[in-house]
Design a protein around this motif. Structure first.
Motif, PDB file in Angstrom:
ATOM      1  N   ALA A 108      -6.767  -4.558  -9.618  1.00  0.00           N
ATOM      2  CA  ALA A 108      -6.188  -3.456 -10.382  1.00  0.00           C
ATOM      3  C   ALA A 108      -5.408  -2.500  -9.487  1.00  0.00           C
ATOM      4  O   ALA A 108      -4.324  -2.004  -9.858  1.00  0.00           O
ATOM      5  CB  ALA A 108      -7.297  -2.702 -11.122  1.00  0.00           C
ATOM      6  N   VAL A 109      -5.933  -2.216  -8.288  1.00  0.00           N
ATOM      7  CA  VAL A 109      -5.232  -1.338  -7.348  1.00  0.00           C
ATOM      8  C   VAL A 109      -3.901  -1.963  -6.938  1.00  0.00           C
ATOM      9  O   VAL A 109      -2.859  -1.288  -6.893  1.00  0.00           O
ATOM     10  CB  VAL A 109      -6.113  -1.054  -6.123  1.00  0.00           C
ATOM     11  N   LEU A 110      -3.927  -3.272  -6.635  1.00  0.00           N
ATOM     12  CA  LEU A 110      -2.687  -3.935  -6.222  1.00  0.00           C
ATOM     13  C   LEU A 110      -1.678  -3.990  -7.368  1.00  0.00           C
ATOM     14  O   LEU A 110      -0.463  -3.888  -7.147  1.00  0.00           O
ATOM     15  CB  LEU A 110      -2.988  -5.340  -5.716  1.00  0.00           C
ATOM     16  N   HIS A 111      -2.167  -4.135  -8.592  1.00  0.00           N
ATOM     17  CA  HIS A 111      -1.246  -4.121  -9.741  1.00  0.00           C
ATOM     18  C   HIS A 111      -0.571  -2.758  -9.869  1.00  0.00           C
ATOM     19  O   HIS A 111       0.645  -2.667 -10.137  1.00  0.00           O
ATOM     20  CB  HIS A 111      -2.009  -4.462 -11.024  1.00  0.00           C
ATOM     21  N   ALA A 112      -1.361  -1.707  -9.648  1.00  0.00           N
ATOM     22  CA  ALA A 112      -0.776  -0.362  -9.705  1.00  0.00           C
ATOM     23  C   ALA A 112       0.268  -0.181  -8.602  1.00  0.00           C
ATOM     24  O   ALA A 112       1.327   0.439  -8.830  1.00  0.00           O
ATOM     25  CB  ALA A 112      -1.883   0.686  -9.575  1.00  0.00           C
ATOM     26  N   ILE A 113      -0.016  -0.714  -7.417  1.00  0.00           N
ATOM     27  CA  ILE A 113       0.962  -0.630  -6.326  1.00  0.00           C
ATOM     28  C   ILE A 113       2.221  -1.393  -6.694  1.00  0.00           C
ATOM     29  O   ILE A 113       3.357  -0.924  -6.447  1.00  0.00           O
ATOM     30  CB  ILE A 113       0.348  -1.177  -5.025  1.00  0.00           C
ATOM     31  N   ALA A 114       2.075  -2.590  -7.288  1.00  0.00           N
ATOM     32  CA  ALA A 114       3.238  -3.383  -7.681  1.00  0.00           C
ATOM     33  C   ALA A 114       4.096  -2.619  -8.694  1.00  0.00           C
ATOM     34  O   ALA A 114       5.346  -2.618  -8.603  1.00  0.00           O
ATOM     35  CB  ALA A 114       2.790  -4.719  -8.253  1.00  0.00           C
ATOM     36  N   GLU A 115       3.467  -1.975  -9.652  1.00  0.00           N
ATOM     37  CA  GLU A 115       4.219  -1.196 -10.633  1.00  0.00           C
ATOM     38  C   GLU A 115       4.954  -0.040  -9.959  1.00  0.00           C
ATOM     39  O   GLU A 115       6.104   0.261 -10.281  1.00  0.00           O
ATOM     40  CB  GLU A 115       3.274  -0.670 -11.709  1.00  0.00           C
ATOM     41  N   ASP A 116       4.294   0.625  -8.988  1.00  0.00           N
ATOM     42  CA  ASP A 116       4.911   1.743  -8.291  1.00  0.00           C
ATOM     43  C   ASP A 116       6.093   1.276  -7.438  1.00  0.00           C
ATOM     44  O   ASP A 116       7.149   1.931  -7.385  1.00  0.00           O
ATOM     45  CB  ASP A 116       3.871   2.442  -7.427  1.00  0.00           C
TER      46      ASP A 116
END
Length: 593
Positions: free
Chosen positions: A23-31
């Motif tokens: 989930a953290v990496l997905h948030a980074i990808a979106e950012d």
């Protein structure tokens, strides 16, 4: 990746990290997508098994559904050779892709269903913009892909510089998360396993130690089963395929790899999937497991065993950090297994030394006891000779002294024969011996003794049976068996000697039997008849003279000729001794005939 790679096999998926980390990496990808003005951003993390896994995909639900959690081989050639370097990024234009690379990308990648932009220097759906994310030591940790730029244009040095300025911190965060997953979970699992190992009491033998460690580790770790299996451990469900599975694990040890076992497929480090062996499927069925992790235990070039861990059906799949942790624990176990083996060898050596000491003590005690009687006879009659004037009484004393001296002489000869047969460094000439003739001659020599004792001697010997051996030792072997049979057989009884060809364990040989109708051997004495100085406590046996060394010598002669000896007896009915010796090969040196 070459032209011969006709079949592409996708590695085991969803093996990296937990949901929170994803989930953290997905948030980074979106950012990163927002900051760099790209519609799609994907992150691949490098796993400990050498494969890459898509762990975050932002901006394309179809790609997310298709690719998230999927793994692929670590194949960077097309990135490094076809890509154009742009300040740390590699841009791979569509026109530079060859057929092999397109086939690989079709298998392991995702092509968006969008048209080309049509702009000058416009972005093509087959274009790639990728960066290899490395730690401070230059070790690869992840890959990040940018796709579908909102500008519709291919990257330039200026746009890439802007990307780095906007996303640089985010890229460092990706490396940090991947390393934390790799090492944090690993440290936790290793600590749990080591505490479990330390709880096992010291001083156990190898098999007992492995059983205790298995129980301790399954209680301490988040797994359903743990079994530490040595090469000697019996696993009934595995026996049909023991050799196959052992070879799989040996190969993994040589590669310093592991096996992840699921019901249909099994994966090795950096290897394509194979069909799970049926024996491993049976083990999973028996223990209601959904998957297993097999890590080889070894030291140097030697494979020692396997650390086998299992998870129940429906439990999470094995992650990279768990595999690395299990590999570390297997290294600890290898050291402890070697220590257990060393301790067992020391115990065996100590027991052997104690046995030697006991044997020497018993030998001295028995020898002193056996010599006491004839020596007492000698002293007694020497005193009588000094005071006795009657010639007849003096002659009786001389005869008694002669018998005592002969008994001492027989004992010395038997002791020397026993020492000679026991000497591992003794080298005696071995030649081809006509064993048939040797047995006949020994029987003829003893025929007079049999007649004087009223014992019938029957001989049935097959002609021309040749063996390789030492003539003197073989003569003593036959003479000891025959004289023993005659000594313990009463008048009116019979002794039967036979020699015939006999195969044993796929080898040609000869079988010598010596059967008597004598007093027999008590069941409690049978296991001790080949021990030096052993004499039965039964009066019927004690009345017969002897040193208790004859059968011990016979057993050692047989062993020295790579044969076997056995005895069957019924108390009061008689005994049968059987000796098997291998036949002489055709090229054996000629000797006694």
């Amino acid at each position: 990746m070459g032209d011969d790679d006709a079949a592409w096999v996708r590695p085991r998926g969803r093996a990296w990290g937990n949901e929170a980390q994803r989930a953290v990496l997905h948030a980074i990808a979106e950012d990163v997508a927002r900051r760099t003005e790209h519609k799609v951003v994907a992150i691949e993390a490098l796993r400990s098994d050498g494969f890459l896994e898509f762990v975050a995909i932002a901006g394309d639900e179809a790609a997310r559904e298709e690719m998230l959690g999927k793994a692929s081989p670590l194949a960077l050639d097309h990135i490094l050779t076809l890509g154009v370097d742009l300040d740390g990024w590699r841009h791979i234009p569509n026109e530079r892709l060859d057929e092999t690379t397109r086939t690989f990308l079709d298998q392991y990648g995702h092509k968006p269903d969008v048209p080309a932009s049509g702009l000058p220097n416009g972005w093509d759906p087959d274009d790639q913009l990728v960066r290899l994310l490395e730690n401070d030591e230059g070790e690869l940790r992840a890959l990040i892909y940018l796709d579908e730029p909102l500008s519709g244009l291919r990257p330039t040095p200026e746009t890439v510089a802007a990307i780095n300025a906007e996303a640089g911190v985010m890229l460092e965060a990706v490396v940090s998360i991947v390393e934390r997953e790799l090492y944090g979970e690993q440290v936790r699992m290793v600590a749990q396993a080591r505490r479990a190992i330390e709880s096992v009491r010291p001083g156990l033998g190898e098999e007992q130690f492995l059983a205790e460690v298995s129980r301790a580790m399954v209680e301490a770790m988040a797994v359903d089963t743990v079994d530490v299996i040595s090469e000697a451990t019996e696993v009934p469900e595995l026996e049909d395929e023991r050799r196959h599975v052992s070879e799989l694990m040996r190969r993994q040890w040589r590669r310093r790899g592991h096996l992840v076992v699921e019901r249909e497929h099994t994966w090795g480090r950096g290897e394509d999937a194979i069909e799970t062996p049926p024996s491993l499927t049976r083990i999973m069925d028996t223990h209601s497991l959904g998957s297993g992790l097999l890590v080889p235990i070894g030291a140097g070039e030697e494979y020692l065993g396997t650390l086998a861990m299992g998870r129940a059906i429906g439990e999470p799949r094995w992650t990279t950090s768990e595999i690395v942790a299990a590999t570390t624990v297997a290294g600890d176990l290898a050291r402890l297994v070697l220590e257990s083996r060393l301790m067992e060898r020391e115990r065996a050596l100590n027991a052997e030394l104690r046995g030697v000491a006991d044997y020497r003590r018993d030998m001295v005690f028995t020898l002193a006891h056996e010599l006491r009687n004839p020596v007492s006879v000698l002293w007694t009659h020497l005193e009588l000779l000094a005071d006795e004037a009657d010639p007849e009484l003096r002659d009786e004393s001389v005869h008694a002294m002669d018998r005592a001296a002969r008994r001492i002489e027989d004992m010395i000869e038997d002791l020397m024969a026993l020492a000679t047969a026991d000497d591992p460094e003794r080298s005696t000439p071995r030649t081809r011996v006509d064993f048939s003739a040797l047995v006949r001659e020994s029987c003829q020599f003893q025929a007079t003794t049999a007649g004087l004792s009223g014992v019938e001697l029957e001989v049935d010997v097959t002609d021309d049976l040749l063996i390789v051996g030492e003539v003197a030792g073989l003569q003593r072997l036959v003479t000891n068996l025959l004289s023993n049979a005659l000594k313990y057989t009463l008048s009116g009884g019979a002794v039967r000697v036979t020699l015939a060809p006999e195969r044993h364990e796929q080898r040609d040989g000869v079988l010598l039997t010596c059967a008597d109708t004598g007093v027999g051997i008590a069941p409690g004495d049978l296991e001790s008849v080949f021990k030096p100085f052993y004499r039965s406590a039964r009066p019927e046996a004690r009345r017969r003279p002897g040193t208790g060394l004859g059968l011990a010598i016979t057993e050692r002669v047989v062993s020295g000729h790579h044969g076997r000896i056995g005895v069957e007896s019924v108390l009061g009915e008689g005994s049968t001794f059987s000796v098997w010796l291998p036949l002489a090969p055709p090229d054996a040196p000629r000797g006694a005939a």
